[in-house]
Design a protein around this motif. Structure first.
Motif, PDB file in Angstrom:
ATOM      1  N   SER A  90      12.864  38.706  54.663  1.00 63.92           N
ATOM      2  CA  SER A  90      13.640  39.472  53.675  1.00 63.92           C
ATOM      3  C   SER A  90      13.151  39.101  52.284  1.00 63.92           C
ATOM      4  O   SER A  90      12.438  38.100  52.115  1.00 63.92           O
ATOM      5  N   GLY A  91      13.573  39.881  51.305  1.00 61.82           N
ATOM      6  CA  GLY A  91      13.236  39.546  49.921  1.00 61.82           C
ATOM      7  C   GLY A  91      13.829  38.199  49.530  1.00 61.82           C
ATOM      8  O   GLY A  91      13.193  37.405  48.840  1.00 61.82           O
ATOM      9  N   MET A  92      15.023  37.901  49.997  1.00 62.47           N
ATOM     10  CA  MET A  92      15.648  36.628  49.647  1.00 62.47           C
ATOM     11  C   MET A  92      14.871  35.456  50.251  1.00 62.47           C
ATOM     12  O   MET A  92      14.832  34.367  49.667  1.00 62.47           O
ATOM     13  N   VAL A  95      12.186  34.879  47.743  1.00 60.69           N
ATOM     14  CA  VAL A  95      12.724  34.255  46.514  1.00 60.69           C
ATOM     15  C   VAL A  95      12.953  32.758  46.789  1.00 60.69           C
ATOM     16  O   VAL A  95      12.525  31.887  46.021  1.00 60.69           O
ATOM     17  N   TYR A 116      19.044  40.090  40.137  1.00 60.39           N
ATOM     18  CA  TYR A 116      19.725  40.528  41.351  1.00 60.39           C
ATOM     19  C   TYR A 116      20.818  39.513  41.721  1.00 60.39           C
ATOM     20  O   TYR A 116      20.599  38.301  41.645  1.00 60.39           O
ATOM     21  N   GLU A 159      12.697  38.941  36.614  1.00 62.20           N
ATOM     22  CA  GLU A 159      12.337  40.197  37.268  1.00 62.20           C
ATOM     23  C   GLU A 159      11.540  41.043  36.284  1.00 62.20           C
ATOM     24  O   GLU A 159      11.910  41.127  35.108  1.00 62.20           O
ATOM     25  N   ASP A 188       9.689  38.486  40.068  1.00 66.10           N
ATOM     26  CA  ASP A 188      10.159  39.382  41.122  1.00 66.10           C
ATOM     27  C   ASP A 188       9.779  40.798  40.687  1.00 66.10           C
ATOM     28  O   ASP A 188      10.323  41.335  39.711  1.00 66.10           O
ATOM     29  N   THR A 190       9.974  43.597  42.541  1.00 60.43           N
ATOM     30  CA  THR A 190      10.535  44.569  43.487  1.00 60.43           C
ATOM     31  C   THR A 190      10.739  45.948  42.861  1.00 60.43           C
ATOM     32  O   THR A 190      10.489  46.973  43.492  1.00 60.43           O
ATOM     33  N   PHE A 191      11.220  45.991  41.600  1.00 56.03           N
ATOM     34  CA  PHE A 191      11.539  47.277  40.973  1.00 56.03           C
ATOM     35  C   PHE A 191      10.304  48.044  40.523  1.00 56.03           C
ATOM     36  O   PHE A 191      10.373  49.256  40.355  1.00 56.03           O
ATOM     37  N   SER A 210      10.964  42.166  47.408  1.00 58.33           N
ATOM     38  CA  SER A 210      11.720  42.638  48.550  1.00 58.33           C
ATOM     39  C   SER A 210      10.931  43.841  49.048  1.00 58.33           C
ATOM     40  O   SER A 210      10.962  44.915  48.437  1.00 58.33           O
ATOM     41  N   THR A 212      11.604  45.457  51.516  1.00 64.44           N
ATOM     42  CA  THR A 212      12.638  46.388  51.979  1.00 64.44           C
ATOM     43  C   THR A 212      12.620  47.677  51.161  1.00 64.44           C
ATOM     44  O   THR A 212      12.992  48.738  51.653  1.00 64.44           O
ATOM     45  N   LYS A 213      12.186  47.569  49.891  1.00 67.49           N
ATOM     46  CA  LYS A 213      12.342  48.659  48.927  1.00 67.49           C
ATOM     47  C   LYS A 213      11.095  49.550  48.936  1.00 67.49           C
ATOM     48  O   LYS A 213      10.761  50.118  49.943  1.00 67.49           O
ATOM     49  N   ILE A 222      14.001  45.374  56.768  1.00 65.79           N
ATOM     50  CA  ILE A 222      14.206  44.366  55.724  1.00 65.79           C
ATOM     51  C   ILE A 222      12.975  43.463  55.732  1.00 65.79           C
ATOM     52  O   ILE A 222      12.479  43.098  56.802  1.00 65.79           O
ATOM     53  N   GLY A 223      12.469  43.133  54.555  1.00 63.04           N
ATOM     54  CA  GLY A 223      11.285  42.257  54.498  1.00 63.04           C
ATOM     55  C   GLY A 223      11.048  41.756  53.090  1.00 63.04           C
ATOM     56  O   GLY A 223      11.665  42.217  52.125  1.00 63.04           O
ATOM     57  N   LEU A 350      17.052  50.464  47.194  1.00 64.69           N
ATOM     58  CA  LEU A 350      16.252  51.362  46.356  1.00 64.69           C
ATOM     59  C   LEU A 350      14.896  51.553  47.019  1.00 64.69           C
ATOM     60  O   LEU A 350      14.543  50.805  47.935  1.00 64.69           O
TER      61      LEU A 350
HETATM   62  C1  LIG Z   1      15.203  42.656  42.587  1.00 63.70           C
HETATM   63  C2  LIG Z   1      15.547  42.203  43.969  1.00 63.70           C
HETATM   64  N1  LIG Z   1      15.013  41.072  44.442  1.00 63.70           N
HETATM   65  C3  LIG Z   1      15.290  40.623  45.696  1.00 63.70           C
HETATM   66  C4  LIG Z   1      16.145  41.313  46.518  1.00 63.70           C
HETATM   67  C5  LIG Z   1      16.456  40.790  47.893  1.00 63.70           C
HETATM   68  O1  LIG Z   1      15.780  41.518  48.862  1.00 63.70           O
HETATM   69  P1  LIG Z   1      16.264  41.664  50.395  1.00 63.70           P
HETATM   70  O2  LIG Z   1      17.498  42.485  50.394  1.00 63.70           O
HETATM   71  O3  LIG Z   1      15.095  42.290  51.062  1.00 63.70           O
HETATM   72  O4  LIG Z   1      16.528  40.263  50.883  1.00 63.70           O
HETATM   73  C6  LIG Z   1      16.719  42.507  46.063  1.00 63.70           C
HETATM   74  C7  LIG Z   1      17.639  43.273  46.945  1.00 63.70           C
HETATM   75  O5  LIG Z   1      18.232  44.248  46.548  1.00 63.70           O
HETATM   76  C8  LIG Z   1      16.424  42.959  44.757  1.00 63.70           C
HETATM   77  O6  LIG Z   1      16.954  44.099  44.251  1.00 63.70           O
END
Ligand SMILES: Cc1ncc(COP(=O)(O)O)c(C=O)c1O
Length: 407
Positions: A90-92, A95, A116, A159, A188, A190-191, A210, A212-213, A222-223, A350
């Motif tokens: 997962s993204g977490m 992190v 986040y 981020e 991060d 992700t966005f 993440s 996942t997005k 999820i990843g 997202l």
């Molecule tokens: C900016 C950001 N970083 C990390 C995460 C965590 O990712 P995940 O839900 O895949 O664990 C999110 C989840 O919404 C996120 O928006």
């Protein structure tokens, strides 16, 4: 068998299709197979010992490595222009791995003010248990970043574009400030995945995602990922996240993300196009107080966005409704609007193919302490939009119709 390609000389779209995806050595399968196995057997006891000791390349146990996940990691490293990548569950997981790699008891981390909510929770609740001090600063303000650094600061974490206020940080200048003082930088991204922003090329030490997005892009897995230089990632892989804390993705999820990434260039173009169109519509709507989207020329961060994003301004944006619409409280007006959409789904996350809308103060950021939410501008009037891949005209017509319930 295909010849090896030099992705440094090829375009982004070509890289996203071909990186990591050599024909499979067993039967020449062109699509990467899903190696759905927990363990791998050895021809001999000697071979097993050599693979375990690292003398010989190979796989032993999927928590430590799996061919489908290796293919994904190769594509992820090409995505961000890193030497290597670690895929996580997962993204977490990504992190957490990056944070544990750089910080130990007695260290200080300076983090972005607006991040986040689960990451904020890790900083506030989890790291304090390990005696790691964390303070925050406004990372859109370089003086605030420099001023927030202490003698024991080991890491700057932020981020690329903050969630949910869409504030950009000048990664190049922040990395310069950090590296002059021997401090590491983790972003991060992700966005704003490539082709929007490439943090490593701007000086960051590690990028986390993440997946996942946008990277998977299909809302069905999820990843996460950590991407950077091999020497930074090796200890995370063998000693921290993957092998010991077990943040390994399942081979099936690795396959899904790998497959999703092949269309990333086309998808990102459409997300950016639809994001810009919705932001422009909202800017002209009489019920909207403010739109948060640095791609708009009216944004105070537009010059930075032009420099870092070069026209790819992303598919995610937020906006605030005006106070007192038809005598309603802000939260009630937001609920009325959200309940009036027909194409967008009310959902967090997202980067899905479909447009998603959410109320940050009661959903994604509901767990952030109220005073902090207020300080960051996450008011009850704020709605976040992840523009999907639908036809632009359909989306705009749906937004127009939904807003008409507020007239
Ligand atoms: C900016 C950001 N970083 C990390 C995460 C965590 O990712 P995940 O839900 O895949 O664990 C999110 C989840 O919404 C996120 O928006």
């Amino acid at each position: 068998m295909k010849r090896k390609l030099d992705f440094s000389k090829l375009g982004f779209g070509t890289g996203m299709i071909h990186a990591g995806q050599e024909p499979d050595p067993s039967y020449g399968a062109l699509a990467t197979p899903i190696y759905q196995t927990s363990t791998f057997c050895f021809d001999t006891a000697e071979e097993g010992g050599e693979i375990f000791s690292g003398e010989r390349a190979g796989y032993a146990y999927t928590r430590g490595g799996n061919p489908t996940t290796t293919a994904l990691e190769q594509k992820l490293s090409i995505l961000e222009g890193g030497e290597a990548a670690i895929a996580t569950a997962s993204g977490m997981g990504a992190v957490g791995g990056a944070l544990l790699a750089y910080a130990k008891a007695g260290d200080h981390i300076l983090r972005g003010r607006c991040i986040y909510s689960c990451t904020e929770h890790v900083f506030r609740e989890n790291l304090s248990k390990f005696n790691i001090e964390v303070t925050s600063a406004d990372f859109s303000d370089l003086e605030a970043v420099a001023g927030g650094i202490k003698e024991n600061t080991k890491l700057l974490y932020f981020e690329s574009m903050s969630n949910p206020m869409m504030e950009l940080s000048d990664i190049r200048e922040i990395s310069r400030i950090a590296h002059d003082r021997g401090i590491k930088v983790v972003v991060d991204n992700t966005f704003t995945p490539p082709p929007e922003i490439r943090p490593l090329s701007l000086g960051a030490d590690l990028v986390v995602h993440s997946t996942t997005k946008y990277i998977n892009g299909h809302g069905d897995a999820i990843g996460g990922a950590i991407i950077g230089a091999k020497e930074e990632l090796d200890p995370i892989r063998s000693g921290i996240t993957t092998k010991l804390l077990g943040t390994t993705p399942s081979p099936f999820n690795s396959y899904l993300v790998l497959r999703g990434m092949q269309t990333m260039e086309l998808r990102m173009q459409r997300h950016c196009e639809n994001g810009f169109a919705i932001a422009s519509f909202l800017e002209g709507n009489p019920h909207v107080k403010r739109v948060y989207y640095p791609g708009l020329s009216s944004s105070p961060q537009h010059a930075l966005a032009e420099r870092m994003m070069k026209g790819n301004y992303g598919g995610i944006l937020a906006f605030e409704l005006k106070d007192g619409i038809r005598g309603m409280k802000a939260f009630d007006a937001c609920k009325k609007l959200l309940n009036s959409f027909t194409i967008p789904s009310i959902a967090v996350s997202l980067g899905d193919p479909g447009t998603l809308v959410e109320h940050a103060a009661s959903m994604t950021h509901g767990a952030v302490p109220a005073e902090e939410r207020e300080r960051e501008g996450i008011t009850d009037a704020l709605i976040r939009v992840s523009a999907g891949l639908e036809d632009k005209e359909d989306l705009l017509a749906d937004f127009r119709a939904a807003f008409s319930v507020l007239d």
